[in-house]
Design an enzyme around this catalytic site. Structure first.
Site, PDB file in Angstrom:
ATOM      1  N   ASP A   1       0.743  -1.366   0.150  1.00 46.53           N
ATOM      2  CA  ASP A   1       0.119  -0.063   0.021  1.00 46.53           C
ATOM      3  C   ASP A   1       0.784   1.080   0.110  1.00 46.53           C
ATOM      4  O   ASP A   1       0.445   2.482  -0.477  1.00 46.53           O
ATOM      5  CB  ASP A   1      -0.839   0.082   1.172  1.00 46.53           C
ATOM      6  CG  ASP A   1      -0.067   0.198   2.661  1.00 46.53           C
ATOM      7  OD1 ASP A   1       0.789  -0.531   2.659  1.00 46.53           O
ATOM      8  OD2 ASP A   1      -0.495   0.956   3.217  1.00 46.53           O
TER       9      ASP A   1
ATOM     10  N   ASP B   1       5.335   0.336   3.654  1.00 41.07           N
ATOM     11  CA  ASP B   1       5.675  -0.887   4.154  1.00 41.07           C
ATOM     12  C   ASP B   1       5.562  -2.075   3.278  1.00 41.07           C
ATOM     13  O   ASP B   1       5.183  -1.915   2.060  1.00 41.07           O
ATOM     14  CB  ASP B   1       4.843  -1.047   5.381  1.00 41.07           C
ATOM     15  CG  ASP B   1       3.292  -0.926   5.210  1.00 41.07           C
ATOM     16  OD1 ASP B   1       3.020  -1.271   4.070  1.00 41.07           O
ATOM     17  OD2 ASP B   1       2.872  -0.706   6.047  1.00 41.07           O
TER      18      ASP B   1
ATOM     19  N   TYR C   1      -6.274   0.875   8.390  1.00 37.61           N
ATOM     20  CA  TYR C   1      -7.635   1.136   7.293  1.00 37.61           C
ATOM     21  C   TYR C   1      -8.612   0.547   7.896  1.00 37.61           C
ATOM     22  O   TYR C   1      -9.365  -0.248   7.376  1.00 37.61           O
ATOM     23  CB  TYR C   1      -7.081   0.357   6.096  1.00 37.61           C
ATOM     24  CG  TYR C   1      -5.871   0.769   5.361  1.00 37.61           C
ATOM     25  CD1 TYR C   1      -5.876   2.061   4.749  1.00 37.61           C
ATOM     26  CD2 TYR C   1      -4.526   0.263   5.557  1.00 37.61           C
ATOM     27  CE1 TYR C   1      -4.792   2.767   4.298  1.00 37.61           C
ATOM     28  CE2 TYR C   1      -3.416   0.908   4.744  1.00 37.61           C
ATOM     29  CZ  TYR C   1      -3.594   2.092   4.390  1.00 37.61           C
ATOM     30  OH  TYR C   1      -2.405   2.439   3.800  1.00 37.61           O
TER      31      TYR C   1
ATOM     32  N   GLU D   1       5.488   9.723   3.104  1.00 39.38           N
ATOM     33  CA  GLU D   1       5.346   8.483   2.796  1.00 39.38           C
ATOM     34  C   GLU D   1       4.551   8.483   1.768  1.00 39.38           C
ATOM     35  O   GLU D   1       3.623   9.318   1.507  1.00 39.38           O
ATOM     36  CB  GLU D   1       4.643   7.563   4.064  1.00 39.38           C
ATOM     37  CG  GLU D   1       4.450   6.099   3.448  1.00 39.38           C
ATOM     38  CD  GLU D   1       3.959   5.352   4.791  1.00 39.38           C
ATOM     39  OE1 GLU D   1       3.758   5.859   5.872  1.00 39.38           O
ATOM     40  OE2 GLU D   1       4.027   4.110   4.510  1.00 39.38           O
TER      41      GLU D   1
END
Ligand SMILES: *[C@@H]1O[C@H](CO)[C@@H](O)[C@H](O)[C@H]1NC(C)=O
Length: 492
Positions: free
Chosen positions: A77, A80, A229, A469
């Site tokens: 995603d 990571d 999420y 990120e």
């Protein structure tokens, strides 16, 4: 005074937004190419021979095997090595929507864009068809994954597998998966009809599963999906979104009738103002408004009304305006990964402008009207800001322009490539790269990062995940927006 207001309304971008006269023209075609290339950096599984981001290698090749299910492939995603089903499906839906609306402006990039969609759908098909009334929704426990700073190619963290079933339902993740498969079936309709038919058929089954067994996936999977999420907005919004995509992909009247009879119960009348992996309501309204604007389906008129409300909320000076912008002109929702909201709103502005143009219509904000060119100009301001026309003179797309962030919060990009450094970098040994002041050795070309704060401030620090990120769902709507501007570049 009145005349001035009228001029402002006609040329709202001139009054509220001040493009810097000296800014050099941006190369949107270059940005488009890079925005798609980014997805190659997020690939999990066995990489194909035509992989262009060559610092990556194969990874996660036995995902699912201890559970006797093939879950190899798909996308990580963000920075990571977890495969989260909900944002992956949303990413795939938005990539597909980008191709559907603006694929005809992608020129040589169209095949790469289709490949990016397919990398998502190949995995989602596996996840959806492995067992009846079951959808695999995640590989890896993020709490354990986050204890390490490891390249995906080196992963030795547990690759636990999570699923939703009739007993532990997840209408949110299942209906988003149905949306992704249905939207992708439109993308492949002409180029690969057999694949397209399989996508649509699977989408119908997954939607039926989502609708029949209702629940939030975070009720049963809370320890591994929250707070990452978590399904904050519940599943009503995904059910309506999934049914809408199924209607558009199949033109089967039963989905239109589902939308008409359940729309209000599922949130069609709620005005919410952020479109994200969690809340699909603004996207559903714009998507369904095309049925009214293009196909004159009267029962979808309410979605034009609520799309107008959403769009008015974004346009400075409009009646109903309620967004926040930074002093430099960037839409600002929150400090964590703000650009995800910017790219998704920008995509909706451009898509709605396109639908309005097919009808000659405009946006009603109270008594005043906002036109399609005004939406395009607000969208352009957001895209240009992201690409470097901002107070910090920083491009928030990695590898684009002269200055961009060098300390991207991304495991694979920050640790030397497996090709340059073949020996294993273990869980804890990787942290030296997280905390290092050196630039990332592997450029994650095309990644749009979390972005600046509410005052246009940005700190290029790898440990500042809120700003540095990347995420697949930041880039996916950006692909469509960049296609829009690369296709119109010569005309503006
Ligand atoms: C339309 O969708 C419904 C519900 O999924 C299905 O039962 C029906 O067979 C579909 N009709 C056609 C013509 O595909």
């Amino acid at each position: 005074m009145e005349l001035k207001i009228m001029i402002c309304l006609l040329f709202i971008s001139l009054c509220l937004i001040h493009p810097s006269a000296s800014a050099p023209a941006l190369n949107y075609a270059d940005a488009l190419e890079k925005s798609i290339l980014f997805f190659e950096g997020q690939r999990s599984g066995k990489l194909p021979a035509n992989q262009r981001l060559t610092w990556r290698g194969h990874s996660g090749l036995s995902d699912g095997s201890t559970y006797h299910v093939d879950l190899v492939g798909g996308y990580y995603d963000a920075g990571d090595n977890v495969k989260f089903g909900l944002p992956m499906a949303f990413t795939t839906t938005m990539l597909a929507w980008s191709v559907i609306e603006f694929g005809n402006r992608m020129a040589g990039q169209i095949n790469y864009a289709r490949d990016a969609v397919r990398w998502g759908t190949d995995y989602l098909l596996k996840a959806a068809t492995a067992a009846p009334d079951t959808l695999y929704v995640q590989v890896a426990d993020p709490n354990q994954d986050h204890h390490c700073w490891e390249r995906p190619e080196d992963m030795d963290t547990p690759r636990n597998v999570y699923k939703v079933t009739s007993q532990n339902p997840g209408s949110d993740v299942a209906s988003e998966t149905a949306a992704a498969l249905a939207a992708a079936s439109i993308v492949f309709r002409r180029t690969d009809p057999a694949y397209s038919a399989k996508l649509l058929q699977t989408a119908m089954k997954v939607f039926d599963f989502a609708n029949r067994y209702r629940g939030k996936y975070s009720d049963s999977l809370s320890s591994v999906v929250c707070p990452f999420y978590c399904s904050y907005s519940g599943y009503d919004d995904e059910l309506l979104w999934g049914a809408s995509w199924l209607y558009l992909a199949s033109r089967n009247a039963s989905y239109l009738s589902y939308v008409s009879s359940n729309g209000y119960t599922l949130g069609a009348g709620d005005d919410t103002y952020s479109f994200s992996w969690d809340d699909k309501r603004p996207g559903t309204k714009v998507l369904l408004s095309q049925g009214f604007l293009r196909n004159k389906i009267q029962q979808l008129e309410l979605y034009k009304v609520h799309s107008d409300n959403y769009i008015c909320s974004l346009v400075p000076g409009a009646n109903g305006f309620q967004a926040q912008y930074t002093p430099g002109g960037l839409l600002y929702k929150e400090g964590d990964s703000n650009l995800q909201y910017v790219t998704s709103a920008t995509f909706l502005l451009l898509t709605y402008a396109t639908y309005l143009n097919s009808d000659g219509g405009s946006v009603s904000c109270g008594a005043s009207k906002i036109t399609a060119p005004q939406l395009i100009s607000l969208a352009k301001k957001q895209v240009d800001y992201i690409l470097g026309q901002n107070p910090a003179k920083m491009s928030y797309m990695v590898g684009f322009g002269e200055r961009y962030p060098l300390h991207v919060h991304h495991r694979g990009s920050s640790i030397p490539s497996v090709h340059a450094h073949p020996s294993h970098v273990s869980c804890n040994d990787g942290f030296q790269y997280l905390y290092s002041g050196s630039p990332n050795p592997n450029v994650l070309v095309g990644a749009v990062l979390g972005g600046p704060d509410g005052n246009d401030g940005f700190s290029d620090d790898r440990n500042n995940y809120q700003q540095t990120e990347p995420a697949t769902y930041i880039n996916a709507p950006m692909v469509g927006a960049l296609a829009f501007f690369s296709g119109t570049q010569k005309m503006t």
